[in-house]
Write a protein that holds these residues in place. Sequence first.
Motif, PDB file in Angstrom:
ATOM      1  N   LEU A  79       6.964 -40.427 -80.371  1.00 27.74           N
ATOM      2  CA  LEU A  79       7.000 -39.416 -79.335  1.00 27.74           C
ATOM      3  C   LEU A  79       7.864 -38.254 -79.800  1.00 27.74           C
ATOM      4  CD1 LEU A  79       5.937 -41.854 -77.618  1.00 27.74           C
ATOM      5  CD2 LEU A  79       7.198 -40.862 -75.686  1.00 27.74           C
ATOM      6  N   GLY A  80       7.366 -37.047 -79.645  1.00 22.65           N
ATOM      7  CA  GLY A  80       8.109 -35.850 -80.025  1.00 22.65           C
ATOM      8  C   GLY A  80       7.528 -34.635 -79.335  1.00 22.65           C
ATOM      9  N   PHE A  81       8.120 -33.485 -79.574  1.00 20.99           N
ATOM     10  CA  PHE A  81       7.706 -32.283 -78.838  1.00 20.99           C
ATOM     11  C   PHE A  81       7.111 -31.182 -79.702  1.00 20.99           C
ATOM     12  CE2 PHE A  81      10.644 -34.208 -75.792  1.00 20.99           C
ATOM     13  CZ  PHE A  81       9.920 -34.085 -74.615  1.00 20.99           C
ATOM     14  N   VAL A  82       7.458 -31.130 -80.971  1.00 23.42           N
ATOM     15  CA  VAL A  82       6.952 -30.060 -81.842  1.00 23.42           C
ATOM     16  C   VAL A  82       6.383 -30.689 -83.103  1.00 23.42           C
ATOM     17  CG1 VAL A  82       7.490 -27.966 -83.112  1.00 23.42           C
ATOM     18  CG2 VAL A  82       8.626 -28.404 -80.935  1.00 23.42           C
ATOM     19  N   LEU A  83       5.084 -30.497 -83.320  1.00 22.54           N
ATOM     20  CA  LEU A  83       4.391 -31.059 -84.475  1.00 22.54           C
ATOM     21  C   LEU A  83       3.800 -29.917 -85.278  1.00 22.54           C
ATOM     22  CD1 LEU A  83       1.994 -34.095 -84.521  1.00 22.54           C
ATOM     23  CD2 LEU A  83       1.274 -31.961 -85.550  1.00 22.54           C
ATOM     24  N   GLY A  84       3.980 -29.953 -86.585  1.00 24.82           N
ATOM     25  CA  GLY A  84       3.437 -28.876 -87.398  1.00 24.82           C
ATOM     26  C   GLY A  84       3.058 -29.350 -88.781  1.00 24.82           C
ATOM     27  N   ALA A  85       2.159 -28.600 -89.422  1.00 21.46           N
ATOM     28  CA  ALA A  85       1.716 -28.932 -90.775  1.00 21.46           C
ATOM     29  C   ALA A  85       1.401 -27.642 -91.509  1.00 21.46           C
ATOM     30  CB  ALA A  85       0.494 -29.856 -90.730  1.00 21.46           C
ATOM     31  N   GLY A  86       1.154 -27.771 -92.820  1.00 23.56           N
ATOM     32  CA  GLY A  86       0.886 -26.595 -93.640  1.00 23.56           C
ATOM     33  C   GLY A  86       2.168 -25.833 -93.892  1.00 23.56           C
ATOM     34  N   ALA A  87       2.123 -24.517 -93.703  1.00 20.89           N
ATOM     35  CA  ALA A  87       3.303 -23.689 -93.949  1.00 20.89           C
ATOM     36  C   ALA A  87       4.445 -24.014 -92.997  1.00 20.89           C
ATOM     37  CB  ALA A  87       2.932 -22.204 -93.840  1.00 20.89           C
ATOM     38  N   PHE A  88       4.141 -24.692 -91.880  1.00 22.34           N
ATOM     39  CA  PHE A  88       5.215 -25.104 -90.980  1.00 22.34           C
ATOM     40  C   PHE A  88       6.157 -26.064 -91.699  1.00 22.34           C
ATOM     41  CE2 PHE A  88       7.106 -27.771 -87.649  1.00 22.34           C
ATOM     42  CZ  PHE A  88       7.632 -26.795 -86.820  1.00 22.34           C
ATOM     43  N   THR A  89       5.588 -26.947 -92.528  1.00 24.10           N
ATOM     44  CA  THR A  89       6.419 -27.866 -93.311  1.00 24.10           C
ATOM     45  C   THR A  89       7.319 -27.090 -94.266  1.00 24.10           C
ATOM     46  OG1 THR A  89       4.716 -29.576 -93.164  1.00 24.10           O
ATOM     47  CG2 THR A  89       6.370 -29.820 -94.900  1.00 24.10           C
ATOM     48  N   LEU A  90       6.745 -26.060 -94.907  1.00 24.17           N
ATOM     49  CA  LEU A  90       7.557 -25.214 -95.792  1.00 24.17           C
ATOM     50  C   LEU A  90       8.651 -24.509 -94.997  1.00 24.17           C
ATOM     51  CD1 LEU A  90       4.760 -23.561 -97.977  1.00 24.17           C
ATOM     52  CD2 LEU A  90       6.111 -25.624 -98.466  1.00 24.17           C
ATOM     53  N   GLY A  91       8.314 -24.094 -93.792  1.00 19.24           N
ATOM     54  CA  GLY A  91       9.303 -23.407 -92.956  1.00 19.24           C
ATOM     55  C   GLY A  91      10.468 -24.303 -92.591  1.00 19.24           C
ATOM     56  N   ILE A  92      10.182 -25.586 -92.321  1.00 18.90           N
ATOM     57  CA  ILE A  92      11.267 -26.519 -92.011  1.00 18.90           C
ATOM     58  C   ILE A  92      12.172 -26.701 -93.229  1.00 18.90           C
ATOM     59  CG2 ILE A  92      11.798 -28.913 -91.446  1.00 18.90           C
ATOM     60  CD1 ILE A  92      10.891 -27.251 -89.056  1.00 18.90           C
ATOM     61  N   GLU A  93      11.551 -26.778 -94.411  1.00 21.69           N
ATOM     62  CA  GLU A  93      12.359 -26.890 -95.633  1.00 21.69           C
ATOM     63  C   GLU A  93      13.230 -25.644 -95.825  1.00 21.69           C
ATOM     64  OE1 GLU A  93       9.405 -27.536 -98.584  1.00 21.69           O
ATOM     65  OE2 GLU A  93       9.020 -29.610 -97.993  1.00 21.69           O
ATOM     66  N   ALA A  94      12.643 -24.470 -95.560  1.00 20.61           N
ATOM     67  CA  ALA A  94      13.436 -23.240 -95.655  1.00 20.61           C
ATOM     68  C   ALA A  94      14.518 -23.208 -94.586  1.00 20.61           C
ATOM     69  CB  ALA A  94      12.517 -22.024 -95.515  1.00 20.61           C
ATOM     70  N   GLY A  95      14.210 -23.801 -93.432  1.00 21.20           N
ATOM     71  CA  GLY A  95      15.204 -23.861 -92.367  1.00 21.20           C
ATOM     72  C   GLY A  95      16.412 -24.688 -92.758  1.00 21.20           C
ATOM     73  N   GLN A  96      16.182 -25.762 -93.525  1.00 20.39           N
ATOM     74  CA  GLN A  96      17.301 -26.566 -94.004  1.00 20.39           C
ATOM     75  C   GLN A  96      18.207 -25.733 -94.906  1.00 20.39           C
ATOM     76  OE1 GLN A  96      17.982 -29.569 -92.842  1.00 20.39           O
ATOM     77  NE2 GLN A  96      16.145 -29.429 -91.575  1.00 20.39           N
ATOM     78  N   GLU A  97      17.573 -24.873 -95.717  1.00 17.55           N
ATOM     79  CA  GLU A  97      18.362 -23.978 -96.564  1.00 17.55           C
ATOM     80  C   GLU A  97      19.146 -22.984 -95.703  1.00 17.55           C
ATOM     81  OE1 GLU A  97      20.160 -22.499 -99.804  1.00 17.55           O
ATOM     82  OE2 GLU A  97      18.845 -24.264 -99.743  1.00 17.55           O
ATOM     83  N   ALA A  98      18.499 -22.505 -94.619  1.00 19.34           N
ATOM     84  CA  ALA A  98      19.200 -21.593 -93.706  1.00 19.34           C
ATOM     85  C   ALA A  98      20.405 -22.286 -93.073  1.00 19.34           C
ATOM     86  CB  ALA A  98      18.241 -21.089 -92.622  1.00 19.34           C
ATOM     87  N   HIS A  99      20.254 -23.580 -92.727  1.00 17.90           N
ATOM     88  CA  HIS A  99      21.384 -24.323 -92.176  1.00 17.90           C
ATOM     89  C   HIS A  99      22.531 -24.395 -93.183  1.00 17.90           C
ATOM     90  CE1 HIS A  99      18.972 -25.189 -88.803  1.00 17.90           C
ATOM     91  NE2 HIS A  99      18.300 -26.214 -89.291  1.00 17.90           N
ATOM     92  N   ARG A 100      22.186 -24.629 -94.454  1.00 17.81           N
ATOM     93  CA  ARG A 100      23.240 -24.700 -95.471  1.00 17.81           C
ATOM     94  C   ARG A 100      23.957 -23.361 -95.630  1.00 17.81           C
ATOM     95  NH1 ARG A 100      19.597 -28.535 -97.772  1.00 17.81           N
ATOM     96  NH2 ARG A 100      18.353 -26.927 -98.806  1.00 17.81           N
ATOM     97  N   MET A 101      23.234 -22.270 -95.294  1.00 21.92           N
ATOM     98  CA  MET A 101      23.837 -20.943 -95.386  1.00 21.92           C
ATOM     99  C   MET A 101      24.602 -20.573 -94.116  1.00 21.92           C
ATOM    100  SD  MET A 101      20.636 -18.970 -97.196  1.00 21.92           S
ATOM    101  CE  MET A 101      21.427 -17.353 -97.089  1.00 21.92           C
ATOM    102  N   GLY A 102      24.564 -21.451 -93.115  1.00 22.95           N
ATOM    103  CA  GLY A 102      25.343 -21.213 -91.905  1.00 22.95           C
ATOM    104  C   GLY A 102      24.560 -20.680 -90.726  1.00 22.95           C
TER     105      GLY A 102
END
Length: 341
Positions: free
Chosen positions: A164-187
């Motif tokens: 059960l979850g609320f936001v499901l994505g695939a394709g470039a959304f997966t890339l965006g989540i990976e980029a988001g992790q980098e954004a988290h590391r940048m603060g």
Amino acid sequence: MERVIHDYRPMHDATGEIPSGIEPQAAPAPRIAMIHNPRSHRNQGSPAETVAGADVRLVQPCTKEELAAELADLARSGVDLLVISGGDGTIRDVLTLGQPVFGSNWPVLAIVPQGKTNALKIDLDLPAQWGLAEAVAAYRSGKRARRKALTVVGADETGASPMLGFVLGAGAFTLGIEAGQEAHRMGFFNSLAVGATAAWGVMQVLFSGNDNRWRRGTRMELAFEPSGEPMPHSRHGAPDRRHIMLASTFERLPGNIQLFGKRQAPIRLAVLDRPRRRIFAVLPAILAGWHPRWLAGAGLHHISAEAFSFDVEEPFILDGEHFPAGSYLVGQGPEMEFVTA
């Protein structure tokens, strides 16, 4: 001997008033439990919250197995308000592991958003300052919102308990989540992280070649269920590929993004066939809620579904976590009550 059962409830006179000399019984205190994830971003290094005047059962499981056992115990012993202190992934795990034991009889739920993005907090429109004390006070005042989570199960595992979850994505959304992790590391966190990630993705699409992984798309098949009718695809790009798929039951998205149409429901999907520059040139307006009719012909589809299936060759994302490629069925979970401001 016949057993006599004494009823000690207050008696009322003909006017409906409690006669003098009889004390009214106090309402029983609500049974409150809090799932506290010490590994969530804002919980790290901090003790679990407490609130004056409320007896809160604290649960701090270290593994999913421990979480499942604690939830089963709460279902047996009874709980009126279940507070989830953590991020979107913690909420997904609690709902997934709680569904087999609570079924359609969930307690009222409250979240204390302590993750990095906290998308459910945005959808529920919770204030910036919101903790356990505010959640308990809002529960007592009866402030609620109803939501259904997505259910996700492997197409060949239809008898299995779904995620059960609320936001499901695939394709470039997966890339965006990976980029988001980098954004988290940048603060960058919450809506700021979403904005930084979106900007990075747009730059990749606009200024990169077709072999760039942000532009080449992913093999993906999407169909309405239970009919099996394929979802629409424009003439742009290969018919078995999509650039991005995003599905949610949310009404609001982080960063004030209005990607879904106003009349979409109950499961809202946004699907982009190919990252054409014509669409990305007006992306700010699209994300602000401008959805002209020509978008579908240009390859951006706003779709409503009761349920759907997808088959994808690369990992997909459910509430921030990667799950393996494959074929899946997506439906709707039971309606749940969430405390809101």
